[in-house]
Design a protein around this motif. Structure first.
Motif, PDB file in Angstrom:
ATOM      1  N   ALA A   1      -0.228  14.505   3.182  1.00  0.00           N
ATOM      2  CA  ALA A   1      -1.204  15.056   4.111  1.00  0.00           C
ATOM      3  C   ALA A   1      -0.758  14.795   5.548  1.00  0.00           C
ATOM      4  CB  ALA A   1      -2.559  14.415   3.872  1.00  0.00           C
ATOM      5  N   GLU A   2      -0.239  13.578   5.747  1.00  0.00           N
ATOM      6  CA  GLU A   2       0.164  13.189   7.081  1.00  0.00           C
ATOM      7  C   GLU A   2       1.339  14.043   7.559  1.00  0.00           C
ATOM      8  OE1 GLU A   2       0.106   8.870   6.895  1.00  0.00           O
ATOM      9  OE2 GLU A   2       1.551   8.997   8.522  1.00  0.00           O
ATOM     10  N   VAL A   3       2.286  14.247   6.667  1.00  0.00           N
ATOM     11  CA  VAL A   3       3.500  14.948   7.061  1.00  0.00           C
ATOM     12  C   VAL A   3       3.207  16.394   7.426  1.00  0.00           C
ATOM     13  CG1 VAL A   3       5.691  15.842   6.209  1.00  0.00           C
ATOM     14  CG2 VAL A   3       5.101  13.456   5.886  1.00  0.00           C
ATOM     15  N   THR A   4       2.327  17.021   6.672  1.00  0.00           N
ATOM     16  CA  THR A   4       2.049  18.414   7.017  1.00  0.00           C
ATOM     17  C   THR A   4       1.352  18.496   8.372  1.00  0.00           C
ATOM     18  OG1 THR A   4       0.120  18.247   5.616  1.00  0.00           O
ATOM     19  CG2 THR A   4       1.998  19.437   4.715  1.00  0.00           C
ATOM     20  N   GLU A   5       0.748  17.394   8.762  1.00  0.00           N
ATOM     21  CA  GLU A   5       0.085  17.425  10.060  1.00  0.00           C
ATOM     22  C   GLU A   5       1.036  17.112  11.214  1.00  0.00           C
ATOM     23  OE1 GLU A   5      -4.246  16.097   8.432  1.00  0.00           O
ATOM     24  OE2 GLU A   5      -3.304  14.869   9.989  1.00  0.00           O
ATOM     25  N   VAL A   6       2.030  16.294  10.917  1.00  0.00           N
ATOM     26  CA  VAL A   6       2.902  15.840  12.003  1.00  0.00           C
ATOM     27  C   VAL A   6       3.577  16.982  12.763  1.00  0.00           C
ATOM     28  CG1 VAL A   6       5.021  14.570  12.533  1.00  0.00           C
ATOM     29  CG2 VAL A   6       3.240  13.514  11.145  1.00  0.00           C
ATOM     30  N   PRO A   7       4.351  17.851  12.096  1.00  0.00           N
ATOM     31  CA  PRO A   7       5.036  18.865  12.905  1.00  0.00           C
ATOM     32  C   PRO A   7       4.139  20.070  13.141  1.00  0.00           C
ATOM     33  CG  PRO A   7       5.794  18.963  10.640  1.00  0.00           C
ATOM     34  CD  PRO A   7       4.595  18.065  10.692  1.00  0.00           C
TER      35      PRO A   7
ATOM     36  N   GLN B   1      10.244   8.054   2.874  1.00  0.00           N
ATOM     37  CA  GLN B   1       9.686   9.377   2.631  1.00  0.00           C
ATOM     38  C   GLN B   1       9.451  10.088   3.950  1.00  0.00           C
ATOM     39  OE1 GLN B   1       6.416   9.175  -0.002  1.00  0.00           O
ATOM     40  NE2 GLN B   1       7.645   8.381  -1.674  1.00  0.00           N
ATOM     41  N   ASN B   2       9.051   9.310   4.945  1.00  0.00           N
ATOM     42  CA  ASN B   2       8.849   9.874   6.260  1.00  0.00           C
ATOM     43  C   ASN B   2      10.120  10.581   6.715  1.00  0.00           C
ATOM     44  OD1 ASN B   2       8.788  10.294   8.964  1.00  0.00           O
ATOM     45  ND2 ASN B   2       7.779   8.395   9.493  1.00  0.00           N
ATOM     46  N   SER B   3      11.210   9.827   6.748  1.00  0.00           N
ATOM     47  CA  SER B   3      12.421  10.445   7.285  1.00  0.00           C
ATOM     48  C   SER B   3      12.951  11.512   6.350  1.00  0.00           C
ATOM     49  CB  SER B   3      13.483   9.385   7.531  1.00  0.00           C
ATOM     50  OG  SER B   3      13.950   8.902   6.294  1.00  0.00           O
TER      51      SER B   3
ATOM     52  N   ALA C   1       0.823  -1.202   0.000  1.00  0.00           N
ATOM     53  CA  ALA C   1       0.000   0.000   0.000  1.00  0.00           C
ATOM     54  C   ALA C   1       0.865   1.262   0.000  1.00  0.00           C
ATOM     55  CB  ALA C   1      -0.918   0.008   1.217  1.00  0.00           C
ATOM     56  N   ARG C   2       1.913   1.263   0.852  1.00  0.00           N
ATOM     57  CA  ARG C   2       2.774   2.451   0.917  1.00  0.00           C
ATOM     58  C   ARG C   2       4.227   2.022   0.877  1.00  0.00           C
ATOM     59  NH1 ARG C   2       0.632   5.253   6.102  1.00  0.00           N
ATOM     60  NH2 ARG C   2       2.753   6.038   6.093  1.00  0.00           N
ATOM     61  N   PRO C   3       4.674   1.686  -0.311  1.00  0.00           N
ATOM     62  CA  PRO C   3       5.987   1.063  -0.414  1.00  0.00           C
ATOM     63  C   PRO C   3       7.118   1.967   0.087  1.00  0.00           C
ATOM     64  CG  PRO C   3       5.133   1.653  -2.569  1.00  0.00           C
ATOM     65  CD  PRO C   3       4.043   1.925  -1.591  1.00  0.00           C
TER      66      PRO C   3
END
Ligand SMILES: *[C@@H]1O[C@H](CO)[C@@H](O)[C@H](O)[C@H]1NC(C)=O
Ligand SMILES: *[C@@H]1O[C@H](CO)[C@@H](O)[C@H](O)[C@H]1NC(C)=O
Ligand SMILES: *[C@@H]1O[C@H](CO)[C@@H](O)[C@H](O)[C@H]1NC(C)=O
Length: 471
Positions: A195-201, A149-151, A142-144
């Motif tokens: 979308a997730e990353v902009t929410e994280v910090p 990309q996270n880090s 699903a999210r290879p």
């Protein structure tokens, strides 16, 4: 001469004190000057027969003098005495320097050859690694790419993701590996992550707009290795387009008359190591350090003109061109450090901007919002700050900020102009020019950083914005 005479007279006195084998002799040398000679036999030599007559000694002496002169010329490196007059010392020094430089260049060449070999080896390793990873069954269909990309999306993480850094192949392959379906930026996996990353910090006001309150200390990422990198511009595209990624770093060294090369790096880490994965040759030369990247295009001022160009990175061609009306260029209204910084482009949360001046504005900074597609001016504001009096300027949330000095270690951002209200005011936000020659400062709205080029060094600063002023 006087000293010699005194010494001789002293010797004379010593001689008259009367040691057994001492002799004293007076005569004219070849130039007719009176010469006193005084000899004391050493104990071991006292048995030798003393040299007889004066004339023989005189002949010997003059021959010795000639020999000495000859020897000193030869020893002095004046080898040319054998084949005509010696070359002037300046020429010899130059020759010696050139030989030294030649040796230096040879060493440099050897070093570079070794580096090329290392790089080739490294590329081979990476290719194999990429091959291995590609052939491995994917564990998270699903999210290879999510862990990487996270880090790698963390601002200034400096970490290179294993798979990403595994594709600095030659340009052709590079393209295909980047456009591998797993890496498609339009893919749902990516959207979700974004979308997730902009929410994280988001502990404070990091997503909303507000006024600049703090600029952190500069973080150094890379030092340019030649004079062409004393000034330059480097950046990341806040809204990249395939085949390039948010991590891709772009760099242009801007010393020189015909600046056309733009280097692409996989990420910050690769920039720090100095390994570009892409080198593009722009069809028209760049003027100074005002360029920006935005939505898959490089926007820049064409050399010696007020023409703005949009160079599409994917198709590697000029996609739009337009004159910035009445803009001063090529030294008419530069920043205080000069460098033909007449037209400075900027990107912020609200889009694409040009910071420049015109004759009509009498050198005061004009800010225009540009249509990113057509480069047309959508709206303009005129401030009352002279462009040549500020070291640099950038936009954050529709507000212009100017830096007081490009050389002072500790300076301030001391003026801001808000395009929303049409008002400017003095502020005082400390700012450091660590290397004391800051030639470019641009804001990146995605990672909330200022990117700057300070005396060969590519540095970044984190910024903190205050509370939202307007909803
Ligand atoms: C990123 O990774 C860290 C640890 O690897 C994890 O704690 C965090 O939740 C991840 N964030 C995202 C956006 O995946
Ligand atoms: C900002 O600082 C510079 C240099 O000290 C000074 O010349 C200028 O007047 C200041 N600008 C404002 C708006 O205070
Ligand atoms: C500049 O500011 C830093 C802290 O912000 C301080 O430690 C340093 O002494 C200052 N340097 C000068 C030359 O004022």
């Amino acid at each position: 001469m006087l000293l010699q005479a005194v010494v001789c007279v002293l010797c004379l006195f010593a001689g008259t004190q009367g040691q057994g084998g001492a002799t004293f002799w007076r005569g004219n040398d070849r130039s007719g000057r009176c010469q006193y000679s005084f000899t004391v036999d050493s104990p071991t030599e006292a048995s030798c027969a003393t040299v007889g007559g004066g004339p023989e000694v005189e002949t010997l002496r003059s021959r010795l003098t000639v020999l000495e002169a000859l020897v000193s010329r030869l020893v002095g490196g004046e080898t040319g005495s054998r084949s005509g007059p010696a070359p002037p010392p300046g020429l010899q020094n130059a020759y010696r320097e050139v030989m030294g430089e030649k040796a230096q260049l040879q060493r440099e060449k050897d070093r570079l050859e070794r580096q090329v070999q290392e790089l080739q080896q490294r590329m081979e390793d990476l290719r194999q690694e990429a091959e291995r990873l590609r052939s491995r069954p994917c564990a998270q269909p699903a999210r290879p790419g999510s862990p990487q990309q996270n880090s790698s999306l963390q601002p200034a993480s400096g970490e290179s993701a294993p798979i990403r850094s595994g594709s600095p192949d030659p340009p052709r392959e590079d393209r295909s590996s980047i456009s591998d379906p797993a890496w498609h930026y339009g893919s749902p996996g990516y959207q979700e992550l974004k979308a997730e990353v902009t929410e994280v910090p988001a502990p404070e006001e990091t997503t909303g707009c507000g006024e600049l309150v703090v600029v952190g200390d500069p973080v150094t990422h890379r030092k340019a290795d030649s004079i062409s990198g004393k000034y330059g511009v480097w950046m990341q595209d806040p809204e990249p387009m395939a085949p390039y990624a948010p991590d891709t770093v772009w760099r242009i060294d801007t010393v020189g008359a015909d600046i056309r090369q733009i280097f692409g790096y996989e990420d910050l880490d690769q920039l720090s190591r100095g390994f570009p994965t892409k080198v593009l040759l722009l069809p028209e030369a760049v003027e100074s350090t005002g360029a920006v990247l935005y939505r898959g295009s490089l926007y820049y001022q064409r050399r010696r003109s007020r023409t703005l160009l949009r160079y599409d990175l994917a198709s590697e061609s000029i996609a739009a061109r337009r004159d910035l009306p009445h803009a001063g260029f090529h030294g008419q209204f530069p920043y205080s450090w000069g460098g033909y910084t007449d037209i400075d482009l900027a990107v912020d949360e609200q889009g694409l901007w040009a910071i420049y001046s015109t004759n009509k504005a009498k050198g005061a900074i004009v800010v225009s919002q540009l249509n990113p597609h057509s480069l047309e001016v959508e709206r303009s504001w005129e401030t009352n700050i002279r462009k040549t009096s500020v070291a640099n300027a950038f936009m954050i949330c529709g507000q212009l900020y100017t830096v007081a000095s490009y050389t002072a270690l500790n300076t301030t951002i001391n003026y801001t102009y808000d395009t929303a209200t049409g008002r400017g005011k003095e502020i005082s936000v400390p700012f450091r020019n660590r290397y004391r020659y800051n030639s470019m400062i641009d804001y990146n709205p995605v990672n909330r950083q200022l990117f700057a080029w300070d005396n060969y060094h590519m540095v970044s600063y984190t910024v903190k914005l205050g509370r939202m002023q307007t909803p």
